[in-house]
Design a protein around this motif. Sequence first.
Motif, PDB file in Angstrom:
ATOM      1  N   LEU A 162       0.856  -1.184   0.000  1.00 39.44           N
ATOM      2  CA  LEU A 162       0.000   0.000   0.000  1.00 39.44           C
ATOM      3  C   LEU A 162       0.894   1.235   0.000  1.00 39.44           C
ATOM      4  CD1 LEU A 162      -2.895   1.192   0.305  1.00 39.44           C
ATOM      5  CD2 LEU A 162      -2.541   1.068   2.789  1.00 39.44           C
ATOM      6  N   VAL A 163       0.581   2.199  -0.868  1.00 40.60           N
ATOM      7  CA  VAL A 163       1.400   3.404  -0.998  1.00 40.60           C
ATOM      8  C   VAL A 163       0.666   4.596  -0.409  1.00 40.60           C
ATOM      9  CG1 VAL A 163       2.585   4.949  -2.597  1.00 40.60           C
ATOM     10  CG2 VAL A 163       2.483   2.490  -3.080  1.00 40.60           C
ATOM     11  N   VAL A 164       1.407   5.438   0.307  1.00 40.50           N
ATOM     12  CA  VAL A 164       0.860   6.640   0.916  1.00 40.50           C
ATOM     13  C   VAL A 164       1.951   7.703   0.905  1.00 40.50           C
ATOM     14  CG1 VAL A 164       1.590   6.055   3.261  1.00 40.50           C
ATOM     15  CG2 VAL A 164      -0.428   7.486   2.947  1.00 40.50           C
ATOM     16  N   CYS A 165       1.574   8.941   1.118  1.00 38.04           N
ATOM     17  CA  CYS A 165       2.541  10.002   1.412  1.00 38.04           C
ATOM     18  C   CYS A 165       2.053  10.660   2.690  1.00 38.04           C
ATOM     19  CB  CYS A 165       2.620  11.015   0.277  1.00 38.04           C
ATOM     20  SG  CYS A 165       3.706  12.412   0.664  1.00 38.04           S
TER      21      CYS A 165
ATOM     22  N   VAL B 108       2.764   0.038  -7.118  1.00 39.95           N
ATOM     23  CA  VAL B 108       2.520  -1.372  -6.832  1.00 39.95           C
ATOM     24  C   VAL B 108       2.372  -2.144  -8.142  1.00 39.95           C
ATOM     25  CG1 VAL B 108       0.910  -3.024  -5.794  1.00 39.95           C
ATOM     26  CG2 VAL B 108       1.421  -0.858  -4.626  1.00 39.95           C
ATOM     27  N   LEU B 109       3.029  -3.291  -8.205  1.00 37.22           N
ATOM     28  CA  LEU B 109       2.816  -4.258  -9.285  1.00 37.22           C
ATOM     29  C   LEU B 109       1.810  -5.276  -8.771  1.00 37.22           C
ATOM     30  CD1 LEU B 109       3.437  -5.562 -12.021  1.00 37.22           C
ATOM     31  CD2 LEU B 109       5.394  -6.715 -10.932  1.00 37.22           C
TER      32      LEU B 109
ATOM     33  N   TRP C  82       4.240   1.733   2.156  1.00 33.24           N
ATOM     34  CA  TRP C  82       5.406   2.447   1.627  1.00 33.24           C
ATOM     35  C   TRP C  82       5.094   3.937   1.576  1.00 33.24           C
ATOM     36  CZ3 TRP C  82       9.626  -0.548   0.826  1.00 33.24           C
ATOM     37  CH2 TRP C  82       9.403  -1.924   0.725  1.00 33.24           C
ATOM     38  N   ASP C  83       5.986   4.748   2.159  1.00 33.89           N
ATOM     39  CA  ASP C  83       5.767   6.190   2.268  1.00 33.89           C
ATOM     40  C   ASP C  83       6.541   6.911   1.168  1.00 33.89           C
ATOM     41  OD1 ASP C  83       5.941   8.459   5.132  1.00 33.89           O
ATOM     42  OD2 ASP C  83       5.142   8.723   3.123  1.00 33.89           O
TER      43      ASP C  83
END
Length: 213
Positions: free
Chosen positions: A114-117, A178-179, A168-169
């Motif tokens: 999971l991607v975030v900022c 993401v793949l 992941w930040d």
Amino acid sequence: MAHRHNDPDHDHGHQHGHDHGALSPVEARVRALESILVQKGYVEPAALDALVERYETRVGPHLGAQVVARAWVDPAYRARLLADATPAIAELGIGGRGGEHMVVVENTPDAHNLVVCTLCSCYPWPVLGLPPVWYKAPPYRARAVIDPRGVLAEFGVRLPETTRITVWDSTAELRYMVLPMRPAGTEAFDERRLAGLVTRDAMIGTGLPGVPA
């Protein structure tokens, strides 16, 4: 859950609106700042319009979907993408500001990414286009780290308890994509058809690829 922590030097981009309806306080401040920069000669209106047009019409998640589809059909490309994403993405003619340093993380049956900022809205513009409103919103930025499983469930992604979730930040210096896993039943699909199954949310980690028709 692992969490790639943030860098304080985040990239705070601006938005350039073309509608002439009611503006929010933030939009009004941005419009005023833009006008001042244009008046002082620091910004060329044509160049600014061209930049906005690029990210609104030509750059978008369809480019990231091409990357994913290539990785699904070409094991050698997939290996290059996971080892060093930026040049691998550039092989497909994709790149630019916000994608100078890319990392691609792979979902598997046992692991979901999971991607975030967490500080603002750093986002891989060249492969995903403009970030969705919810990606920039404080509730998502905070809760994705604290309760990623709950956030995913709200997006309709319910994973087995045994699935490990890694957050992941993204920062101004390093941005993630993401793949996702290739859907079952797509063995006979070509790249173009596969790309049509890849959603923007699947490349952020808040969604899954579409189901084959």
